[in-house]
Design an enzyme around this catalytic site. Structure first.
Site, PDB file in Angstrom:
ATOM      1  N   HIS A  99      -6.702  -2.110  -0.245  1.00 27.36           N
ATOM      2  CA  HIS A  99      -7.205  -0.744  -0.080  1.00 27.36           C
ATOM      3  C   HIS A  99      -7.296  -0.055  -1.429  1.00 27.36           C
ATOM      4  O   HIS A  99      -6.522  -0.338  -2.344  1.00 27.36           O
ATOM      5  CB  HIS A  99      -6.321   0.072   0.865  1.00 27.36           C
ATOM      6  CG  HIS A  99      -4.870   0.067   0.500  1.00 27.36           C
ATOM      7  ND1 HIS A  99      -4.031  -0.987   0.796  1.00 27.36           N
ATOM      8  CD2 HIS A  99      -4.110   0.980  -0.149  1.00 27.36           C
ATOM      9  CE1 HIS A  99      -2.814  -0.723   0.354  1.00 27.36           C
ATOM     10  NE2 HIS A  99      -2.830   0.471  -0.234  1.00 27.36           N
ATOM     11  N   HIS A 101      -7.196   3.776  -3.041  1.00 32.06           N
ATOM     12  CA  HIS A 101      -6.877   5.183  -2.798  1.00 32.06           C
ATOM     13  C   HIS A 101      -7.899   6.067  -3.514  1.00 32.06           C
ATOM     14  O   HIS A 101      -8.190   5.843  -4.704  1.00 32.06           O
ATOM     15  CB  HIS A 101      -5.510   5.551  -3.399  1.00 32.06           C
ATOM     16  CG  HIS A 101      -4.334   4.842  -2.820  1.00 32.06           C
ATOM     17  ND1 HIS A 101      -3.429   5.456  -1.986  1.00 32.06           N
ATOM     18  CD2 HIS A 101      -3.884   3.566  -2.971  1.00 32.06           C
ATOM     19  CE1 HIS A 101      -2.470   4.607  -1.669  1.00 32.06           C
ATOM     20  NE2 HIS A 101      -2.719   3.449  -2.241  1.00 32.06           N
TER      21      HIS A 101
HETATM   22  P1  AMP Z   1       0.144   1.172  -1.172  1.00 31.37           P
HETATM   23  O1  AMP Z   1       1.471   1.547  -1.730  1.00 31.37           O
HETATM   24  O2  AMP Z   1      -0.975   1.276  -2.153  1.00 31.37           O
HETATM   25  O3  AMP Z   1       0.187  -0.167  -0.445  1.00 31.37           O
HETATM   26  O4  AMP Z   1      -0.181   2.329  -0.150  1.00 31.37           O
HETATM   27  C1  AMP Z   1      -0.190   2.245   1.232  1.00 31.37           C
HETATM   28  C2  AMP Z   1      -0.616   3.599   1.724  1.00 31.37           C
HETATM   29  O5  AMP Z   1      -0.909   3.499   3.098  1.00 31.37           O
HETATM   30  C3  AMP Z   1       0.467   4.704   1.577  1.00 31.37           C
HETATM   31  O6  AMP Z   1      -0.069   5.777   0.807  1.00 31.37           O
HETATM   32  C4  AMP Z   1       0.748   5.120   3.022  1.00 31.37           C
HETATM   33  O7  AMP Z   1       0.966   6.503   3.143  1.00 31.37           O
HETATM   34  C5  AMP Z   1      -0.523   4.669   3.741  1.00 31.37           C
HETATM   35  N1  AMP Z   1      -0.354   4.340   5.146  1.00 31.37           N
HETATM   36  C6  AMP Z   1       0.543   3.478   5.687  1.00 31.37           C
HETATM   37  N2  AMP Z   1       0.371   3.394   7.023  1.00 31.37           N
HETATM   38  C7  AMP Z   1      -0.668   4.223   7.327  1.00 31.37           C
HETATM   39  C8  AMP Z   1      -1.337   4.585   8.530  1.00 31.37           C
HETATM   40  N3  AMP Z   1      -0.968   4.067   9.716  1.00 31.37           N
HETATM   41  N4  AMP Z   1      -2.354   5.469   8.476  1.00 31.37           N
HETATM   42  C9  AMP Z   1      -2.740   5.993   7.279  1.00 31.37           C
HETATM   43  N5  AMP Z   1      -2.157   5.683   6.116  1.00 31.37           N
HETATM   44  C10 AMP Z   1      -1.137   4.815   6.123  1.00 31.37           C
END
Ligand code: AMP
Ligand code: ZN
Length: 135
Positions: A99, A101
């Site tokens: 993903h 951001h």
């Molecule tokens: P990363 O540390 O880059 O892997 O970030 C994962 C991101 O996913 C974090 O900012 C979380 O807040 C977000 N996240 C995790 N679960 C969900 C969800 N069910 N819906 C939306 N965002 C999520």
């Protein structure tokens, strides 16, 4: 094996706040936002991270990142944006479905920068350059 949380979101098996979708890509709001409009852009197909994703899928995701940045600039009037990908354990990745951001930035949004530079040593830059350009 159970599908990961973002695969579940892409398949509509898990609630989310989608803001954009096309054939291969989905964008939805991060449920723990750093700023208003913090968005995650994912390939619908499961790739683990930047080490795993192929070029075509990455291009599809990046193209949506660009489209949304242009859109958000108009709609929410953000004055800056941070584009972020965390890959791997030491990259502090927490969700192992690729993903990107989109973090809208605003004047005095108080979002601290968490990345600090290491001391600059000219000879290190030279040897690192040499190393990184070898096959
Ligand atoms: P990363 O540390 O880059 O892997 O970030 C994962 C991101 O996913 C974090 O900012 C979380 O807040 C977000 N996240 C995790 N679960 C969900 C969800 N069910 N819906 C939306 N965002 C999520
Ligand atoms: Zn997945």
């Amino acid at each position: 094996m159970d599908p990961c949380i973002f695969c579940r979101i892409a398949q509509g098996m898990e609630p989310s706040y989608p803001v954009f979708e096309n054939k291969h890509v989905l964008a939805f709001l991060d449920n723990n936002p750093f700023t208003q409009g913090h968005t995650l852009v994912i390939p619908k197909r499961h790739y683990i991270n930047m080490f795993d994703i192929d070029e075509e899928a990455l291009e599809e995701v990046v193209s949506v990142v660009h489209l949304l940045v242009k859109r958000y600039e108009k709609i929410i009037g953000m004055s800056g944006v941070d584009i972020l990908n965390l890959s791997g354990v030491d990259g502090q990745q927490t969700v192992y479905h690729f993903h990107i951001h989109i973090i809208p930035r605003f004047p005095a949004d108080n979002l601290v920068s968490w990345i600090k530079s290491i001391p600059r040593v000219e000879s290190d830059l030279k040897s690192t350059q040499k190393k990184l350009m070898s096959d």
